[in-house]
Design an enzyme around this catalytic site. Structure first.
Site, mmCIF file in Angstrom:
data_model
loop_
_atom_site.group_PDB
_atom_site.id
_atom_site.type_symbol
_atom_site.label_atom_id
_atom_site.label_comp_id
_atom_site.label_asym_id
_atom_site.label_seq_id
_atom_site.Cartn_x
_atom_site.Cartn_y
_atom_site.Cartn_z
ATOM 1 N N TYR A 151 0.716 -1.222 0.144
ATOM 2 C CA TYR A 151 -0.052 -0.015 0.029
ATOM 3 C C TYR A 151 0.862 1.245 0.089
ATOM 4 O O TYR A 151 0.768 2.253 -0.713
ATOM 5 C CB TYR A 151 -0.816 0.004 1.098
ATOM 6 C CG TYR A 151 -2.210 1.111 1.067
ATOM 7 C CD1 TYR A 151 -3.215 1.004 0.758
ATOM 8 C CD2 TYR A 151 -1.625 2.266 2.304
ATOM 9 C CE1 TYR A 151 -4.132 1.924 0.831
ATOM 10 C CE2 TYR A 151 -2.599 3.067 2.414
ATOM 11 C CZ TYR A 151 -3.920 3.045 1.567
ATOM 12 O OH TYR A 151 -4.790 4.165 1.874
ATOM 13 N N LYS A 155 0.854 4.040 -2.787
ATOM 14 C CA LYS A 155 0.455 5.207 -2.696
ATOM 15 C C LYS A 155 1.607 6.179 -3.026
ATOM 16 O O LYS A 155 1.395 7.548 -3.239
ATOM 17 C CB LYS A 155 -0.088 5.415 -1.106
ATOM 18 C CG LYS A 155 -1.237 4.947 -0.837
ATOM 19 C CD LYS A 155 -2.441 5.058 -1.812
ATOM 20 C CE LYS A 155 -3.686 4.884 -1.286
ATOM 21 N NZ LYS A 155 -4.856 5.098 -2.083
#
Ligand code: NAP
Length: 250
Positions: A151, A155
């Site tokens: 993640y 991001k």
């Protein structure tokens, strides 16, 4: 003022739903896009009952054929999209030694590839209109976060994508920015609390104590930032990452 057509991905609930409602309130027609078209109906109903214009679109942003069909439907049902908020996201948290290849691929596919495919599919409409507003949902996790190798990488990647498209599309009147939320009260953070075995209310209270403004965020906090980036008047802030986190970073 011209009514613009916006697409918000992952808009059946959470941050995406709040962004869709806000962009509709700002006067835009909104395509509420999510995996399950039926799940988008509640967001669409809230918009239309308030006098706005919206359609529900079912699509998986990580599949190019579904993205192409979704954007074609938006053009046919609302008009050419010139605002895109890439918000759809999933979590597959685990420490590196336990993270599977599938955990990695799923997160990359939805966040990074999904945002790439959606942006690529709408950019021709923006270029033709000589106008566009691109927004990417990054996260404070882009700065690194335990248990989120997939993640955090996705991001951070979205920040690079937002900045790159600001360079490439600026000459066509397109701005491209990222929003990096901190802790926002949604099903996503509720699922994180459940995964670590903490009551959500307790989880929020404990998190709020470490946030400078002493509270956790709401989807409307993010919608307010998206509203600015997507506004007609924002033609000169581009390639930026705005941390919306109740403090400098978390
Ligand atoms: P959420 O409540 O889990 O909502 C995400 C939505 O995205 C869901 O409706 C989900 O559909 C949809 N989605 C997932 N995969 C998709 C796909 N392949 N194609 C289309 N739609 C898909 O999440 P949220 O908390 O509102 O977060 C929204 C965004 O903000 C995400 O990008 C997230 O990473 C980011 N963010 C959130 C926080 C936070 O604290 N909540 C903090 C920083 C960043 P299903 O329900 O069918 O799975």
């Amino acid at each position: 003022m011209t009514q613009r057509v916006a697409i918000v991905t992952g808009a059946a609930r959470g941050i995406g739903a709040a962004v869709a409602l806000r962009l509709a309130k700002d006067g835009n027609a909104v395509a509420v896009l999510d995996l399950d078209e039926g799940a988008c109906e509640a967001t669409v109903k809230t918009i239309t009952e308030a006098g706005g214009k919206a359609v529900a679109i079912g699509a998986d942003v990580s599949k190019s054929d579904q993205v192409a069909a979704a954007v074609e439907r938006v053009v046919a049902e609302l008009g050419a999209p010139t605002i895109l908020v890439n918000n759809a996201g999933v979590l597959r948290d685990n420490l590196l030694f336990k993270m599977s290849e599938d955990d990695w691929d799923t997160v990359m596919s939805v966040h990074l590839k999904g945002s790439f495919l959606m942006s690529k599919a709408v950019q021709s409409h923006m270029v033709e209109a000589k106008y566009g507003r691109l927004v990417f949902l990054s996260s404070t996790s882009a700065l690194g976060n335990r248990g989120q190798a997939n993640y955090a990488s996705a991001k951070a990647g979205l920040q690079g994508l937002a900045k790159t498209l600001a360079f490439e599309l600026g000459k066509f009147g397109v701005t491209s920015n990222a929003i990096a939320p901190g802790f926002i009260e949604t099903d996503m953070t509720a699922a994180t609390a459940a995964r670590v075995g903490i009551d959500f209310e307790e989880f929020k209270k404990a998190t709020a104590a470490s946030i400078p403004v002493q509270r956790t965020g709401t989807p409307e906090d993010i919608a307010a930032a998206a509203s600015f980036f997507c506004s007609e008047e924002n033609g000169f802030v581009s390639g930026q990452v705005l941390y919306v986190a109740g403090g400098p970073r978390n």
